[in-house]
Write a protein that holds these residues in place. Sequence first.
Motif, short mmCIF file in Angstrom:
data_model
loop_
_atom_site.label_atom_id
_atom_site.label_comp_id
_atom_site.label_asym_id
_atom_site.label_seq_id
_atom_site.Cartn_x
_atom_site.Cartn_y
_atom_site.Cartn_z
N ASP A 103 0.84 -1.19 0.00
CA ASP A 103 0.00 0.00 0.00
C ASP A 103 0.88 1.24 0.00
N GLY A 104 0.47 2.21 -0.80
CA GLY A 104 1.17 3.49 -0.85
C GLY A 104 0.42 4.51 -0.01
N HIS A 105 0.52 5.76 -0.41
CA HIS A 105 -0.10 6.87 0.31
C HIS A 105 -1.63 6.83 0.12
N THR A 106 -2.36 7.22 1.17
CA THR A 106 -3.82 7.31 1.08
C THR A 106 -4.23 8.76 0.96
N ASN A 107 -5.03 9.07 -0.06
CA ASN A 107 -5.63 10.39 -0.23
C ASN A 107 -7.08 10.31 0.21
N PHE A 108 -7.55 11.38 0.85
CA PHE A 108 -8.94 11.45 1.28
C PHE A 108 -9.63 12.58 0.54
N PHE A 109 -10.82 12.30 0.04
CA PHE A 109 -11.64 13.28 -0.66
C PHE A 109 -12.99 13.35 0.04
N THR A 110 -13.58 14.55 0.07
CA THR A 110 -14.97 14.67 0.48
C THR A 110 -15.81 14.63 -0.78
N VAL A 111 -16.70 13.67 -0.85
CA VAL A 111 -17.55 13.50 -2.03
C VAL A 111 -18.90 14.13 -1.72
N TRP A 112 -19.35 15.01 -2.61
CA TRP A 112 -20.64 15.68 -2.48
C TRP A 112 -21.56 15.18 -3.58
N ALA A 113 -22.77 14.79 -3.22
CA ALA A 113 -23.77 14.35 -4.19
C ALA A 113 -25.03 15.17 -3.98
N ASN A 114 -25.76 15.43 -5.05
CA ASN A 114 -26.98 16.23 -4.98
C ASN A 114 -28.13 15.51 -5.66
N ARG A 115 -29.34 15.97 -5.33
CA ARG A 115 -30.59 15.49 -5.91
C ARG A 115 -30.73 13.97 -5.77
N GLN A 116 -31.13 13.29 -6.82
CA GLN A 116 -31.40 11.86 -6.75
C GLN A 116 -30.14 11.05 -6.44
#
Length: 157
Positions: free
Chosen positions: A47-60
């Motif tokens: 395993d290498g480096h872990t990146n974290f993202f905030t995922v935003w979803a809208n509507r359906q």
Amino acid sequence: MNETIICAVGNVATQPVYRELPTGPSARFRLAVTSRYLDRGKNEWTDGHTNFFTVWANRQLATNAAASLNVGDPVVVQGRLKVRTDVREGQNWTSADIDALAIGHDLARGTAAFRRAPRPDAMAAATAPAQPGPEPDWETPPADADRQPAQEPAMVT
């Protein structure tokens, strides 16, 4: 336009948070993306480096993501990358967000059973139901030895 569209493959790191806003449903969750590489010295995957993202979803998409995703689920997320920087309490702060266009389970790492979501009531009331047409014949005809070959169309002169 000039947007950065990315596809991230990783795991759901936090339970999706769903909210009903005046503009419609919204959901967000954290996505952990860990690179893997072959360590040739050890001859094993590491395993290498872990990146974290905030995922935003809208509507359906928000409604379906909140109902379908759990912590640890392997997912594929496609969307617009937004990198934001800020100064908070004298510290530089950077966040990487993805405004999701599509989210799905990663079928390379498991199976899923798709269930079509019911249409929202507002959309269903605005459109009249279509009259069902004749059912198409999807069956492949059996290969019969006595079948006649298709006739070529006559040429019109």
